[in-house]
Design a protein around this motif. Structure first.
Motif, PDB file in Angstrom:
ATOM      1  N   TRP A 189       0.855  -1.185   0.000  1.00 56.11           N
ATOM      2  CA  TRP A 189       0.000   0.000   0.000  1.00 56.11           C
ATOM      3  C   TRP A 189       0.890   1.234   0.000  1.00 56.11           C
ATOM      4  O   TRP A 189       1.882   1.290   0.740  1.00 56.11           O
ATOM      5  CB  TRP A 189      -0.863   0.056   1.262  1.00 56.11           C
ATOM      6  N   ASN A 211      -7.967  -0.518   8.908  1.00 52.79           N
ATOM      7  CA  ASN A 211      -8.952   0.559   9.000  1.00 52.79           C
ATOM      8  C   ASN A 211      -9.694   0.403  10.327  1.00 52.79           C
ATOM      9  O   ASN A 211     -10.625  -0.392  10.451  1.00 52.79           O
ATOM     10  CB  ASN A 211      -9.922   0.479   7.816  1.00 52.79           C
ATOM     11  N   LEU A 354      -6.083  -5.667   3.382  1.00 53.27           N
ATOM     12  CA  LEU A 354      -6.737  -4.622   4.164  1.00 53.27           C
ATOM     13  C   LEU A 354      -7.569  -5.305   5.237  1.00 53.27           C
ATOM     14  O   LEU A 354      -8.293  -6.262   4.952  1.00 53.27           O
ATOM     15  CB  LEU A 354      -7.643  -3.781   3.255  1.00 53.27           C
TER      16      LEU A 354
END
Length: 505
Positions: A189, A211, A354
């Protein structure tokens, strides 16, 4: 500016889940970056009812796994941070014809006492409210009550102590840093960030993105990550009022309302009573959450059903409101939506992974972090083993029964401190209170006085050790001196901090 080094994990979000994951990961040897746009615990994590609890009412919704895990965590967290977490007894009054029959309450409390591995916390007992001191502030229609154990936590301090420990273990902690975008570049990323104060931008390359932005988790997915049609969380607003002290008993109250909801009335900051929470669906930006007139009326009216002395708007000295990011399980009522956490990974063998964190509660943050590290290990390779259960947070390196000993030790070393001041410093900083005070020998040695018992030496510590940038950070999150300082004193503190943070010419 780009950083050529490739880090293992980039955590977005400085709430309890983000900081807990960063701490656990750093302790296992991962290289970690954490970015928080505003301040630690500036959202949901400082707007809780401030309990370390199993969630007695969740048993009604058959959340047995969540309740058991939370009950097991109470004594683990107490041992980790005995300065900011401590036991509290709760009084649950009831009367014939009430919303829940006595047998159902007894059954719930029996489960509460026995499914969570309780060792140190005292068990449930029955009270005669006509003779027990806890009955004095209540209306006479309550003749009986159950008293049970749970825990209290200084929620915002729990967050910042996790961040502090993560940094001590090597994590790169960036406060006041906004994630502008995150782009997948094959197995990595590229995360672009912006310093909110200076506008300076930076790009960090990492192997995995986490996240953990709480109520903003969907907005981050839709904005910085560019995903469409995102709807994973149900936003539920919870509001509280703080009023002048309504009772002197050290125990808290658990009140059942005719509408099936519950509220707590809890001793708070020595001179006050905390009453909450509400539960209602919320739409809009979570940062704009404010208590409504309807919620104020509801809390005043509900508490007044129990207290002899009514709770009125004139009693209120402070309110706060937050938005809980509950995983959207389709529950029909906000108070019925699950408080459990859900972790979802995204990405395949050829894409950088993620991890999205949905839901959760303060009490289970450590277990959530362990579950997150399992998924991180599966995605980018394991490092280290589970370690946080037997650990201590900064300042918490003393026994769960030794708080008074620590207060006496600090008072002996710094005899110029008022007794209440010494107690407050140990409550906030534990064994690190002596490091904060350093070589001070008189009140004057503590520097400028900002009001109440807040001095320059403490403000400096919070700025250099705990990332405090504004008066709000000091007064309403790292301490609760905002309840005691005037508006003029708060402004003077803000001016002092702004000047102190400016780089020299």
């Amino acid at each position: 500016m780009a950083d050529d080094a490739v880090r293992d994990i980039f955590v977005i979000g400085g709430g309890i889940n983000g900081c807990g994951i960063a701490r656990d990961a750093a302790g296992r040897g991962y290289s970690v970056v954490l970015a928080e746009m505003k301040d630690f615990a500036s959202g949901t994590s400082s707007a809780s009812t401030k309990l370390i609890h199993g969630g007695l009412r969740y048993l009604e919704h058959y959340e047995f796994r969540l309740v058991r895990e939370a009950l097991m965590e109470r004594e683990i967290l107490w041992a980790m941070a005995p300065h900011v977490i401590w036991p509290m007894r709760f009084v649950l009054p009831f009367h014939k014809g009430g919303i829940r029959p006595a047998w159902l309450i007894r059954l719930g409390l029996f489960l509460y006492d026995h499914i969570g591995g309780r060792k140190l916390l005292p068990a449930t007992r029955t009270l005669d409210m006509r003779s027990d001191p806890s009955g004095k502030p209540l209306k006479k229609l309550f003749h009986k009550a159950f008293e049970y154990s749970d825990g209290w936590v200084d929620d915002a301090r729990l967050v910042v102590l996790n961040a502090r420990d993560a940094a001590d273990r090597g994590a790169d902690i960036r406060v006041g840093t906004r994630v502008v975008s995150a782009r997948r570049e094959n197995a990595h990323w590229d995360v672009e960030t912006e310093n909110v104060a200076s506008g300076e931008r930076d790009v960090t390359r990492v192997r995995m993105l986490v996240n953990a932005t709480g109520p903003w988790v969907d907005k981050v997915l839709a904005g910085a990550l560019g995903q469409n049609d995102v709807h994973n969380v149900r936003l539920v607003q919870g509001s509280h009022i703080v009023v002048r002290r309504k009772f002197t008993d050290p125990r808290a109250y658990f009140f059942q309302n005719p509408d099936g909801r519950i509220i707590f009335a809890i001793p708070y900051q020595d001179d006050f009573t905390l009453i909450g929470t509400t539960d209602r669906d919320y739409e809009g930006d979570p940062r704009d959450a404010r208590i409504s007139d309807e919620e104020i009326d509801y809390l005043c009216r509900s508490a007044s059903e129990y207290f002899v002395e009514p709770v009125t708007r004139d009693d209120i000295v402070w309110t706060y409101s937050g938005v809980r990011p509950l995983f959207d399980d389709g529950a029909s009522k906000a108070q019925e939506a699950t408080r459990d956490y859900v972790l979802k990974t995204d990405g395949n063998n050829h894409q950088a992974p993620l991890l999205n964190v949905f839901g959760g509660k303060l009490t289970t943050y450590r277990r959530l972090a362990e579950a997150a590290l399992e998924k991180i290990g599966d995605a980018i390779g394991e490092k280290g083993r589970q370690w946080t259960a037997g650990s201590r947070l900064p300042g918490g390196d003393f026994g769960v029964g030794a708080f008074e000993t620590e207060v006496a030790r600090l008072a002996q070393r710094y005899p110029f401190l008022a007794p209440a001041h010494a107690r407050r410093l140990v409550r906030l900083y534990g064994t690190r209170a002596s490091r904060l005070l350093g070589e001070a020998r008189t009140v004057e040695d503590m520097g400028r006085h900002f009001g109440s018992d807040l001095y320059e030496v403490e403000v400096r510590w919070l700025m250099t050790e705990e990332w405090a940038h504004h008066a709000e950070d000091v007064l309403w999150r790292r301490t609760k001196r905002g309840l005691h300082l005037t508006a003029a004193e708060a402004d003077a503190l803000e001016n002092y901090m702004t000047t102190a943070l400016q780089p020299p010419n």
